[in-house]
Design an enzyme around this catalytic site. Structure first.
Site, PDB file in Angstrom:
ATOM      1  N   LYS A  88       0.774  -1.096   0.079  1.00  0.00           N
ATOM      2  CA  LYS A  88      -0.054   0.009  -0.049  1.00  0.00           C
ATOM      3  C   LYS A  88       0.746   1.372   0.008  1.00  0.00           C
ATOM      4  CE  LYS A  88      -4.739   0.833   0.502  1.00  0.00           C
ATOM      5  NZ  LYS A  88      -5.820   0.038  -0.071  1.00  0.00           N
ATOM      6  N   VAL A 189     -20.875   7.317   1.671  1.00  0.00           N
ATOM      7  CA  VAL A 189     -21.643   7.089   0.398  1.00  0.00           C
ATOM      8  C   VAL A 189     -21.063   7.670  -0.923  1.00  0.00           C
ATOM      9  CG1 VAL A 189     -24.125   6.262   1.211  1.00  0.00           C
ATOM     10  CG2 VAL A 189     -23.415   8.961   0.783  1.00  0.00           C
ATOM     11  N   GLY A 190     -19.646   7.671  -0.887  1.00  0.00           N
ATOM     12  CA  GLY A 190     -18.574   8.021  -1.904  1.00  0.00           C
ATOM     13  C   GLY A 190     -18.513   7.199  -3.042  1.00  0.00           C
ATOM     14  N   LYS A 191     -17.163   6.962  -3.020  1.00  0.00           N
ATOM     15  CA  LYS A 191     -17.024   6.236  -4.529  1.00  0.00           C
ATOM     16  C   LYS A 191     -17.410   4.662  -4.385  1.00  0.00           C
ATOM     17  CE  LYS A 191     -12.266   6.188  -5.611  1.00  0.00           C
ATOM     18  NZ  LYS A 191     -10.968   6.103  -5.567  1.00  0.00           N
ATOM     19  N   VAL A 192     -17.330   4.126  -3.273  1.00  0.00           N
ATOM     20  CA  VAL A 192     -17.946   2.763  -3.156  1.00  0.00           C
ATOM     21  C   VAL A 192     -19.298   2.724  -2.718  1.00  0.00           C
ATOM     22  CG1 VAL A 192     -17.691   0.225  -2.152  1.00  0.00           C
ATOM     23  CG2 VAL A 192     -15.822   1.618  -2.754  1.00  0.00           C
ATOM     24  N   GLY A 193     -19.672   3.515  -1.580  1.00  0.00           N
ATOM     25  CA  GLY A 193     -20.853   3.503  -0.875  1.00  0.00           C
ATOM     26  C   GLY A 193     -21.947   3.679  -1.737  1.00  0.00           C
ATOM     27  N   HIS A 194     -22.029   4.655  -2.686  1.00  0.00           N
ATOM     28  CA  HIS A 194     -23.155   4.900  -3.402  1.00  0.00           C
ATOM     29  C   HIS A 194     -23.429   3.906  -4.361  1.00  0.00           C
ATOM     30  CE1 HIS A 194     -20.467   6.139  -6.835  1.00  0.00           C
ATOM     31  NE2 HIS A 194     -21.637   6.123  -7.742  1.00  0.00           N
TER      32      HIS A 194
END
Length: 364
Positions: A88, A189-194
């Site tokens: 990472k 609820v950004g890149k993945v959450g939405h």
């Protein structure tokens, strides 16, 4: 980095931290780049993991985050069945003000200097367009745009994999792999959450959402105007205390499950996209003691790394989606192992991943 403390340098060599093979401190004064690349293990193959761009409070915090995230990627890649170890990178600074073409190119040169031991991709604060720039300096950048030979946005399959983990949790706990009629709280609820919200609504779930960015919440509300199955709350604290919550999905930064949040949880399942959700060792037992089923984060959020790994061999979305769908079976197998061994699911997942890495080292 002039303020990396002796304590952090000691941490680099502590076996409790996972015995990282290599940690690279990167600096390019002209562009303002300060970054850390951590390679935890190459037992299964070249280390693969994304690049996080974040305004850390200190260089020490950045190093520790890179170490923890890299270790998590070793376990994630092992459980996903990939021929990759874990690594990472973190770039220190506010991406909204510091990110530039020159900085990303400088970062790409550092990645390239590792000769393929580390393969990078997107993470919090970095996007497909950023990887396109990084790839101008190295072949070891994935998550690029389709027009540049890449797989595009890896958050699509990350969300799909988390949804499969939720289905497996529902199967294990309630005997039916559907979220219909269940109330799911999504923190972030950004890149993945939405994307995850869309899967849940399509399956008939109710969703309660929150995000530190008001615009991210509003995007969901605008997409589903007047839908009674969508509700927003002020913050994560309000979310975890929501009455009738069946599943809590942490989908932002790590450490969401801690000594404060776990006692307050109303949900009976935790399954989300965030990395390193357990704030410290022992939290997994606290969850189990409260009767809360925990789907290990690095297992259920592996859809994205499955996607970017495939990019190295000629990306095929259907092939990747089929592999990400197997997260359902893997999650069920972990729950079964946990029951057999009398341990929390997180410990069961660790045992399976560690065995795969040990077998690979022995074979070498």
């Amino acid at each position: 980095m002039t303020d990396v403390t002796d304590g952090v340098l000691h941490t680099l060599f502590r076996s409790e931290q996972g015995g990282h093979e290599q940690v690279v401190l990167c600096q390019d004064r002209a562009s303002g780049l300060k970054a850390v690349i951590a390679i935890h293990s190459t037992a299964l193959g070249p280390a693969l993991g994304g690049t996080r761009f974040h305004a850390y409070a200190s260089d020490e915090e950045a190093v520790l985050d890179a170490l923890n995230l890299a270790r998590g990627m070793s376990y994630k890649n092992a459980m996903a069945g990939l021929d990759h170890g874990g690594g990472k990178a973190v770039i220190i600074g506010d991406p909204d003000t510091l990110k530039s073409e020159a900085l990303l190119l400088a970062y790409g040169r550092f990645v390239d200097s590792l000769g393929g031991r580390y393969v990078t991709a997107c993470d919090v604060g970095t996007y497909v367009a950023d990887m396109d720039v990084v790839a101008r300096e190295t072949r070891w950048a994935t998550g690029r745009s389709p027009e540049n030979g890449g797989a595009g946005d890896s958050s699509v399959l990350t969300a799909f994999g988390v949804f499969q983990g939720m289905r497996a949790s529902a199967q294990h706990l309630w005997g039916d792999p559907t979220l219909r009629g269940r109330k799911v709280g999504v923190a972030g609820v950004g890149k993945v959450g939405h994307h995850l919200v869309e899967h849940l609504l399509a399956d008939g779930a109710e969703v309660v959402i929150t995000d530190v960015r008001a615009e991210s919440v509003q995007r969901i509300l605008d997409r589903h105007p007047g839908n009674p199955a969508v509700m927003a709350v002020a913050d994560t604290d309000a979310l975890i205390r929501t009455e009738g919550l069946d599943i809590y999905a942490p989908c932002a930064l790590g450490g969401a499950l801690n000594d404060t949040s776990v006692p307050a949880l109303t949900a009976t399942v935790v399954c989300g996209a965030a990395n390193n959700q357990l704030a410290h060792p022992g939290v997994e037992k606290d969850l189990a003691d409260r009767g809360i089923l925990y789907a290990p984060d690095y297992v259920v959020n592996a859809g994205g790394v499955i996607q970017v790994a495939d990019e190295l061999h000629g990306f095929d979305f259907d092939r990747c989606k089929a592999k990400a769908a197997k997260i359902f079976d893997t999650t069920l197998a972990i729950f079964a192992r946990a029951k057999t061994d009398g341990i929390p699911p997180a410990a069961a997942a660790d045992r399976i991943a560690e065995q795969r890495m040990a077998d690979a080292r022995a074979a070498r």
